[in-house]
Motif scaffolding. Sequence first.
Motif, PDB file in Angstrom:
ATOM      1  N   LEU A  53       0.854  -1.202   0.148  1.00 15.06           N
ATOM      2  CA  LEU A  53      -0.037  -0.165   0.049  1.00 15.06           C
ATOM      3  C   LEU A  53       0.764   1.175   0.025  1.00 15.06           C
ATOM      4  CD1 LEU A  53      -2.674  -1.014   2.419  1.00 15.06           C
ATOM      5  CD2 LEU A  53      -2.539  -1.693   0.273  1.00 15.06           C
ATOM      6  N   VAL A  54       0.478   2.114  -0.914  1.00 20.35           N
ATOM      7  CA  VAL A  54       1.729   3.317  -1.275  1.00 20.35           C
ATOM      8  C   VAL A  54       0.651   4.526  -1.178  1.00 20.35           C
ATOM      9  CG1 VAL A  54       3.246   4.460  -2.712  1.00 20.35           C
ATOM     10  CG2 VAL A  54       2.934   1.842  -2.576  1.00 20.35           C
ATOM     11  N   HIS A  55       1.094   5.567  -0.407  1.00 22.28           N
ATOM     12  CA  HIS A  55      -0.088   6.599  -0.035  1.00 22.28           C
ATOM     13  C   HIS A  55       0.583   7.733  -1.104  1.00 22.28           C
ATOM     14  CE1 HIS A  55       3.617   8.869   1.629  1.00 22.28           C
ATOM     15  NE2 HIS A  55       3.843   7.735   2.343  1.00 22.28           N
ATOM     16  N   ASP A 110       0.829   9.816   4.383  1.00 18.16           N
ATOM     17  CA  ASP A 110       1.488   8.799   5.003  1.00 18.16           C
ATOM     18  C   ASP A 110       0.706   7.564   4.905  1.00 18.16           C
ATOM     19  OD1 ASP A 110       0.153   8.651   7.558  1.00 18.16           O
ATOM     20  OD2 ASP A 110       1.478   9.968   8.469  1.00 18.16           O
ATOM     21  N   SER A 111       1.361   6.266   5.678  1.00 13.57           N
ATOM     22  CA  SER A 111       0.630   5.156   5.464  1.00 13.57           C
ATOM     23  C   SER A 111      -0.809   5.016   6.325  1.00 13.57           C
ATOM     24  CB  SER A 111       1.591   3.904   5.791  1.00 13.57           C
ATOM     25  OG  SER A 111       2.080   4.035   7.297  1.00 13.57           O
ATOM     26  N   VAL A 129      -0.220  -7.832   4.316  1.00 20.39           N
ATOM     27  CA  VAL A 129      -0.457  -6.365   3.993  1.00 20.39           C
ATOM     28  C   VAL A 129       0.568  -5.484   4.458  1.00 20.39           C
ATOM     29  CG1 VAL A 129      -1.993  -4.268   3.998  1.00 20.39           C
ATOM     30  CG2 VAL A 129      -2.970  -6.395   3.866  1.00 20.39           C
ATOM     31  N   ILE A 130       1.585  -5.015   3.675  1.00 21.43           N
ATOM     32  CA  ILE A 130       2.532  -4.065   3.843  1.00 21.43           C
ATOM     33  C   ILE A 130       2.231  -2.784   3.547  1.00 21.43           C
ATOM     34  CG2 ILE A 130       5.083  -3.450   3.715  1.00 21.43           C
ATOM     35  CD1 ILE A 130       5.469  -6.428   2.966  1.00 21.43           C
ATOM     36  N   ALA A 131       2.204  -1.642   4.484  1.00 20.87           N
ATOM     37  CA  ALA A 131       1.975  -0.307   4.312  1.00 20.87           C
ATOM     38  C   ALA A 131       3.155   0.759   4.625  1.00 20.87           C
ATOM     39  CB  ALA A 131       0.702   0.115   5.144  1.00 20.87           C
ATOM     40  N   VAL A 132       3.756   1.477   3.895  1.00 15.61           N
ATOM     41  CA  VAL A 132       4.861   2.034   4.176  1.00 15.61           C
ATOM     42  C   VAL A 132       4.646   3.506   4.094  1.00 15.61           C
ATOM     43  CG1 VAL A 132       7.075   2.265   2.878  1.00 15.61           C
ATOM     44  CG2 VAL A 132       5.849   0.072   2.451  1.00 15.61           C
ATOM     45  N   ASP A 133       5.448   4.216   4.906  1.00 17.01           N
ATOM     46  CA  ASP A 133       5.521   5.710   4.808  1.00 17.01           C
ATOM     47  C   ASP A 133       6.661   6.081   3.969  1.00 17.01           C
ATOM     48  OD1 ASP A 133       3.685   6.030   6.732  1.00 17.01           O
ATOM     49  OD2 ASP A 133       5.130   6.851   8.085  1.00 17.01           O
ATOM     50  N   ILE A 179      -0.901  -1.104  -4.663  1.00 17.64           N
ATOM     51  CA  ILE A 179      -1.940  -0.421  -4.677  1.00 17.64           C
ATOM     52  C   ILE A 179      -1.181   0.999  -4.346  1.00 17.64           C
ATOM     53  CG2 ILE A 179      -3.940  -0.014  -3.479  1.00 17.64           C
ATOM     54  CD1 ILE A 179      -4.058  -2.916  -2.942  1.00 17.64           C
ATOM     55  N   GLY A 180      -1.450   2.122  -5.479  1.00 18.39           N
ATOM     56  CA  GLY A 180      -1.168   3.247  -4.883  1.00 18.39           C
ATOM     57  C   GLY A 180      -1.875   4.401  -5.167  1.00 18.39           C
TER      58      GLY A 180
END
Length: 263
Positions: free
Chosen positions: A25-27, A32-33, A49-53, A91-92
């Motif tokens: 997941l990309v903000h 941010d995430s 599910v990996i969500a990154v800042d 996903i962005g």
Amino acid sequence: MAFTDIGDVRLFHTDDGSGDTTLLLVHGLGSDSCEWVHHIPDLATRYRVIAVDMRGHGHSSAPGTGNTPRRMADDLALLCAELGVESCVAIGHSMGGQIVSHLAVEHPSLVRALVTVDPGYGFAGATAEYLPVLVERMREDVIGVSLGNEEWTATAATPGWLREWHRRRILATPPHVLLQAFEAMFGGPDAMGLRPASEAYLTRRACPVLTFWFDPAQAAWEAGLFKDPHSKAVLWEGSGHRLHEERPGEFLIVVTNWLRSLP
């Protein structure tokens, strides 16, 4: 651990759930995430599910240079290698749509499929003429212009709390990061946010793509660029730029149903 050192940057990320499919997941810019807090609990029941800042955002470090979508995509490829991720669905949202598209083009073996949410590319006409002007204005007042640019992201139906949340995220993002990223999207020599550069680059995406737009013309335009027959453009007229946050339940249904339909 929630932090991983990647070259010149330290990335904050969360890693939830499990399964054969990993979602990355990309903000968007100046976010941010936490943008994905409405989605992670549900998605983590089915997927890893990996969500990154991204660099320069949230709890990640902010290098003095290199805060561009292309560099952020390279960061994600290195992070995936560190976390043992060999394949993912990326996903962005907004700028994140550029980032995951760079990831799919430059690291095709890593990206099984893409989901882009009102992505920051494909602009034409008056909008395309105005975006480079904004880049120049940001050089004099980065925060003021960035906050002013927020006005177009919402509609009368956008909750006030959502507007305030993103206003505060912009205020918390280092000005040099906002400028570098925005210029790289729309004004730099490698910018792919404007047509025809968008078309030349996006046609290199070979994987299935699910894209969400509130603008019918933009949705139709991107549908013409798809290479994989499982790709799909979804139109949500009346939504704002952050349609996944305005309508998280519906967004999750559409995304998970599409993922199930893939071979």
